[in-house]
Motif scaffolding. Sequence first.
Motif, PDB file in Angstrom:
ATOM      1  N   THR A 171     -39.407 -54.407 -42.141  1.00  0.00           N
ATOM      2  CA  THR A 171     -38.938 -53.393 -41.192  1.00  0.00           C
ATOM      3  C   THR A 171     -39.774 -53.398 -39.911  1.00  0.00           C
ATOM      4  O   THR A 171     -39.242 -53.367 -38.792  1.00  0.00           O
ATOM      5  N   LYS A 172     -41.090 -53.456 -40.058  1.00  0.00           N
ATOM      6  CA  LYS A 172     -41.974 -53.336 -38.899  1.00  0.00           C
ATOM      7  C   LYS A 172     -42.212 -54.656 -38.190  1.00  0.00           C
ATOM      8  O   LYS A 172     -42.318 -54.696 -36.953  1.00  0.00           O
ATOM      9  N   PHE A 173     -42.323 -55.733 -38.956  1.00  0.00           N
ATOM     10  CA  PHE A 173     -42.637 -57.034 -38.356  1.00  0.00           C
ATOM     11  C   PHE A 173     -41.815 -58.125 -39.052  1.00  0.00           C
ATOM     12  O   PHE A 173     -42.356 -58.876 -39.878  1.00  0.00           O
ATOM     13  N   PRO A 174     -40.507 -58.224 -38.763  1.00  0.00           N
ATOM     14  CA  PRO A 174     -39.680 -59.247 -39.415  1.00  0.00           C
ATOM     15  C   PRO A 174     -40.168 -60.662 -39.134  1.00  0.00           C
ATOM     16  O   PRO A 174     -39.891 -61.569 -39.907  1.00  0.00           O
ATOM     17  N   VAL A 175     -40.909 -60.836 -38.058  1.00  0.00           N
ATOM     18  CA  VAL A 175     -41.597 -62.092 -37.797  1.00  0.00           C
ATOM     19  C   VAL A 175     -42.790 -61.773 -36.902  1.00  0.00           C
ATOM     20  O   VAL A 175     -42.724 -60.904 -36.037  1.00  0.00           O
ATOM     21  N   ILE A 176     -43.883 -62.457 -37.145  1.00  0.00           N
ATOM     22  CA  ILE A 176     -45.086 -62.301 -36.329  1.00  0.00           C
ATOM     23  C   ILE A 176     -45.367 -63.650 -35.669  1.00  0.00           C
ATOM     24  O   ILE A 176     -45.496 -64.674 -36.349  1.00  0.00           O
ATOM     25  N   ASN A 177     -45.432 -63.637 -34.347  1.00  0.00           N
ATOM     26  CA  ASN A 177     -45.748 -64.870 -33.618  1.00  0.00           C
ATOM     27  C   ASN A 177     -46.535 -64.534 -32.360  1.00  0.00           C
ATOM     28  O   ASN A 177     -46.976 -63.393 -32.183  1.00  0.00           O
ATOM     29  N   ALA A 178     -46.672 -65.506 -31.487  1.00  0.00           N
ATOM     30  CA  ALA A 178     -47.520 -65.319 -30.290  1.00  0.00           C
ATOM     31  C   ALA A 178     -46.949 -64.280 -29.341  1.00  0.00           C
ATOM     32  O   ALA A 178     -47.696 -63.702 -28.524  1.00  0.00           O
ATOM     33  N   SER A 179     -45.659 -64.020 -29.424  1.00  0.00           N
ATOM     34  CA  SER A 179     -45.046 -63.098 -28.454  1.00  0.00           C
ATOM     35  C   SER A 179     -44.842 -61.688 -28.988  1.00  0.00           C
ATOM     36  O   SER A 179     -44.458 -60.792 -28.235  1.00  0.00           O
ATOM     37  N   THR A 180     -45.064 -61.461 -30.272  1.00  0.00           N
ATOM     38  CA  THR A 180     -44.870 -60.114 -30.828  1.00  0.00           C
ATOM     39  C   THR A 180     -46.129 -59.276 -30.614  1.00  0.00           C
ATOM     40  O   THR A 180     -47.248 -59.800 -30.584  1.00  0.00           O
ATOM     41  N   LYS A 181     -45.931 -57.994 -30.458  1.00  0.00           N
ATOM     42  CA  LYS A 181     -47.050 -57.067 -30.338  1.00  0.00           C
ATOM     43  C   LYS A 181     -47.475 -56.660 -31.747  1.00  0.00           C
ATOM     44  O   LYS A 181     -46.879 -55.796 -32.382  1.00  0.00           O
ATOM     45  N   THR A 182     -48.515 -57.304 -32.202  1.00  0.00           N
ATOM     46  CA  THR A 182     -48.986 -57.104 -33.569  1.00  0.00           C
ATOM     47  C   THR A 182     -50.393 -56.541 -33.552  1.00  0.00           C
ATOM     48  O   THR A 182     -51.256 -57.018 -32.794  1.00  0.00           O
ATOM     49  N   PRO A 183     -50.674 -55.501 -34.359  1.00  0.00           N
ATOM     50  CA  PRO A 183     -52.031 -54.945 -34.407  1.00  0.00           C
ATOM     51  C   PRO A 183     -53.068 -56.040 -34.666  1.00  0.00           C
ATOM     52  O   PRO A 183     -52.850 -56.965 -35.448  1.00  0.00           O
ATOM     53  N   GLU A 184     -54.176 -55.879 -34.007  1.00  0.00           N
ATOM     54  CA  GLU A 184     -55.242 -56.888 -34.072  1.00  0.00           C
ATOM     55  C   GLU A 184     -55.690 -57.151 -35.498  1.00  0.00           C
ATOM     56  O   GLU A 184     -55.913 -58.299 -35.889  1.00  0.00           O
ATOM     57  N   ASN A 185     -55.817 -56.085 -36.303  1.00  0.00           N
ATOM     58  CA  ASN A 185     -56.309 -56.275 -37.672  1.00  0.00           C
ATOM     59  C   ASN A 185     -55.325 -57.054 -38.542  1.00  0.00           C
ATOM     60  O   ASN A 185     -55.729 -57.793 -39.436  1.00  0.00           O
ATOM     61  N   ILE A 186     -54.025 -56.891 -38.286  1.00  0.00           N
ATOM     62  CA  ILE A 186     -53.046 -57.676 -39.046  1.00  0.00           C
ATOM     63  C   ILE A 186     -53.194 -59.151 -38.682  1.00  0.00           C
ATOM     64  O   ILE A 186     -53.120 -60.026 -39.552  1.00  0.00           O
ATOM     65  N   LEU A 187     -53.442 -59.436 -37.418  1.00  0.00           N
ATOM     66  CA  LEU A 187     -53.664 -60.835 -37.013  1.00  0.00           C
ATOM     67  C   LEU A 187     -54.950 -61.378 -37.640  1.00  0.00           C
ATOM     68  O   LEU A 187     -55.009 -62.548 -38.048  1.00  0.00           O
ATOM     69  N   LYS A 188     -55.964 -60.551 -37.747  1.00  0.00           N
ATOM     70  CA  LYS A 188     -57.203 -60.983 -38.402  1.00  0.00           C
ATOM     71  C   LYS A 188     -56.978 -61.237 -39.895  1.00  0.00           C
ATOM     72  O   LYS A 188     -57.592 -62.145 -40.481  1.00  0.00           O
ATOM     73  N   ILE A 189     -56.095 -60.429 -40.496  1.00  0.00           N
ATOM     74  CA  ILE A 189     -55.749 -60.654 -41.907  1.00  0.00           C
ATOM     75  C   ILE A 189     -55.070 -62.008 -42.058  1.00  0.00           C
ATOM     76  O   ILE A 189     -55.356 -62.768 -42.996  1.00  0.00           O
ATOM     77  N   ILE A 190     -54.163 -62.344 -41.112  1.00  0.00           N
ATOM     78  CA  ILE A 190     -53.503 -63.652 -41.140  1.00  0.00           C
ATOM     79  C   ILE A 190     -54.528 -64.763 -40.994  1.00  0.00           C
ATOM     80  O   ILE A 190     -54.521 -65.751 -41.758  1.00  0.00           O
ATOM     81  N   ASN A 232     -53.394 -67.479 -31.745  1.00  0.00           N
ATOM     82  CA  ASN A 232     -53.682 -68.575 -30.838  1.00  0.00           C
ATOM     83  C   ASN A 232     -53.021 -69.878 -31.296  1.00  0.00           C
ATOM     84  O   ASN A 232     -52.445 -69.951 -32.397  1.00  0.00           O
ATOM     85  N   PRO A 233     -53.078 -70.922 -30.491  1.00  0.00           N
ATOM     86  CA  PRO A 233     -52.442 -72.196 -30.850  1.00  0.00           C
ATOM     87  C   PRO A 233     -52.900 -72.755 -32.193  1.00  0.00           C
ATOM     88  O   PRO A 233     -52.123 -73.395 -32.904  1.00  0.00           O
ATOM     89  N   THR A 234     -54.156 -72.521 -32.533  1.00  0.00           N
ATOM     90  CA  THR A 234     -54.650 -73.006 -33.827  1.00  0.00           C
ATOM     91  C   THR A 234     -53.925 -72.312 -34.971  1.00  0.00           C
ATOM     92  O   THR A 234     -53.516 -72.947 -35.946  1.00  0.00           O
ATOM     93  N   VAL A 235     -53.767 -71.002 -34.852  1.00  0.00           N
ATOM     94  CA  VAL A 235     -53.041 -70.236 -35.869  1.00  0.00           C
ATOM     95  C   VAL A 235     -51.596 -70.718 -35.936  1.00  0.00           C
ATOM     96  O   VAL A 235     -51.033 -70.924 -37.025  1.00  0.00           O
ATOM     97  N   GLN A 236     -50.973 -70.888 -34.771  1.00  0.00           N
ATOM     98  CA  GLN A 236     -49.580 -71.328 -34.736  1.00  0.00           C
ATOM     99  C   GLN A 236     -49.406 -72.683 -35.441  1.00  0.00           C
ATOM    100  O   GLN A 236     -48.478 -72.876 -36.224  1.00  0.00           O
ATOM    101  N   ALA A 237     -50.319 -73.610 -35.166  1.00  0.00           N
ATOM    102  CA  ALA A 237     -50.238 -74.934 -35.790  1.00  0.00           C
ATOM    103  C   ALA A 237     -50.423 -74.834 -37.310  1.00  0.00           C
ATOM    104  O   ALA A 237     -49.733 -75.526 -38.079  1.00  0.00           O
TER     105      ALA A 237
END
Length: 728
Positions: A65-84, A103-108
Amino acid sequence: MVLKAQQFINSTYNKGATLGIAAVPENGNTSWTVMYALTRALQHELGITNLSDGFGPTTLSTLQTKFPVINASTKTPENILKIIQSGLYCKGYDGGKIDGTYNPTVQASVTQLKKDMGVSSALPGSGIEPKVFKGLLNMDPYVLISGGNPSIRQIQQWLNGRYVKRRDFQIIPAEGYHSRTVAQCMLFAIQYEAGMADGVANGVFGPGTQSSLKNHVLQVGSTGIWAQLFTAAMILNKRSVAFGSFTAEVSTAVTAFQTFAKLPATGKADFATWSSLLVSYGDQSRAGSACDGVTKITDARAKALYAAGYRYVGRYLYNPSTKNLLEKQIQPGELATIASNGLRCFPIYQTFNNSVDYFTPAQGAQDAEDATFWAKKFGFKDGTIIYFSVDYDALDGEVTSNVLPYFRALNNALLSSSGYKVGIYGARNVCQRVSDEGLSSTSFVCDMSSGFSGNLGYPLPTNWAFDQIDTVSVGTGDSLIEIDKNISSGRDIGQNTYNQTSVSSKLDVFFNEKLYKDALLKDLQKYLVSIGVPEIGGDGWTDRDWATLGGVTTTMAFNRILSKDILITNLARELGIRKALIQAPVLWESRKWNPTDIAADDAVIVGAKSESSTGWGQIFASSAISGWNYCVSKKIISGNLFDPIKDLRTVWFKLKDDIDFNIKCTAYLHFWDANDIGVPRPSLSMKPADIQALIGRYNGVGPKAEVYSKEVKGVYDVLENYNTLCRG
């Protein structure tokens, strides 16, 4: 970087307190502990208040519901990105700096993760979808690991890619190993291709799934999704075929599998073959030629079984319970009945083999002795395979730590003491592993327990003899019997002739209270009164003592032995003696219990005396130890020897407080007494004079013992008269 992920969890979430857990160890090692903590952290960031280790439906739906996809262009809380980023490192991928940026490293790395999962075509791009996120926060591998099968990995990736968008399908490991998760996802795949909607497809091998398989019989030349599913099922069952079309080579492999599993060798993907590849019990409607059960095989039942196509019957050597499944153990005359009706018997040994704690080397050695004793007693010949039960869902680690050492000890003891062979009853994995160690000749597979982790994802053991697939009823009326239906491979055909033994149809049976209780009590009372033992009182009792201390009347003593009739009957059968030899002294000593005995027991309790005669059978601990140790040393019973000095007080209290132990020692003492006075070992055909001498020795030696022998022999005769009537 895993260390930095652990430090991120501890520093951000108050050393785990915010997440309802202890601080994560900062050791740089990935583990379920870390993954659980990251899962809880994600739930916290999503606003879920009821945190748990499981990435369940609530977490998945909230993320969707909140984040059907998380990528470089979505506004995602910093801690969720750190969890990833932390999850990527714990999974073995580069997460860049744990700085809360996609970042590109995460994307790759996410792109590579999805490729490894097999979902990159279904879920393209470098974004992380909820199901991918779930797969990130667990310990499932998505790369081929040591010993993994590349063909199985190909199937896992194919399943993930084809069905990841279905609601109830979760991304499975892609490491090259079959498992219960993969097995269940194969059923989901079958259901999806059969047209079942989300919410209807459930991964269960039910009527709808079976109906669909019956409509998809494949043969040489079949192609498409059903051929892919079938060849996948073959590969998962360790059959060397190419994933894809149903070729001539696949047909040859199918014929080999059908022959191995005792299916009609058609070379086609028919319903029976589909079933055997997908679930452990296979097609439960197929006919079985073997069975096992806990009910006595009477002449009528044997005839019904033979008429239904059964030829092999599994029966139990021993039943430790005196309250449950009273016909579980082979009954008197039963083996002769089985053989006379054209059936063969294979023996099973099981006591309480239903938890990991049971399986120790000491228990294995003891079970070898016990099974040998009973197998010989029933006349099973050398070379007979005895199936020792592992009757629970043994995890693979428990097989290593407990089951294998148990079977090593069992083999060592059995091979040194008998000519019998070891078989195993259990789930597929435990059977195969014990077999691979050379510790079992054949396997009796509990495939009916399809949900066992030791069955799901494991092929039929290579040395299977019997495959248990369903519980059914056979016959009607007097011939009706419930059995477990088994498929037979022919590796074990059991026995139909037996050595001559002391076990016969003349063994005692349970007392028929309805017919004989009142008459037996009257005859006992009449006899005891004739020798000066009234219904109540006597032996130093005053009326006041009788009322306050609780004397035992003749009727009470009689009811005591009736309350233990199952124990006494089974004990007499096991030992090959008349039950009256146990009943008579117990009834007599119970009735003759008096204030002197009470005082003697009290003195032992406070330490003023070392021992006294105690319990229903009024046995001295030293005598009980002598009887017990004699019977163990002569292999009449199995057990550990008692130390006559160190164990004296322990045995005395057990005699006093444990009625069953007291009664058993009454019986064992007769064997030691017989050896002591030089009369033949107790048996079903003892001479009256030897019985009387044995009864007298139970009381000791001298004039008092001679009087005792005559009085209690009279009790024996009354009891034996009615036991004879019950035997018929």
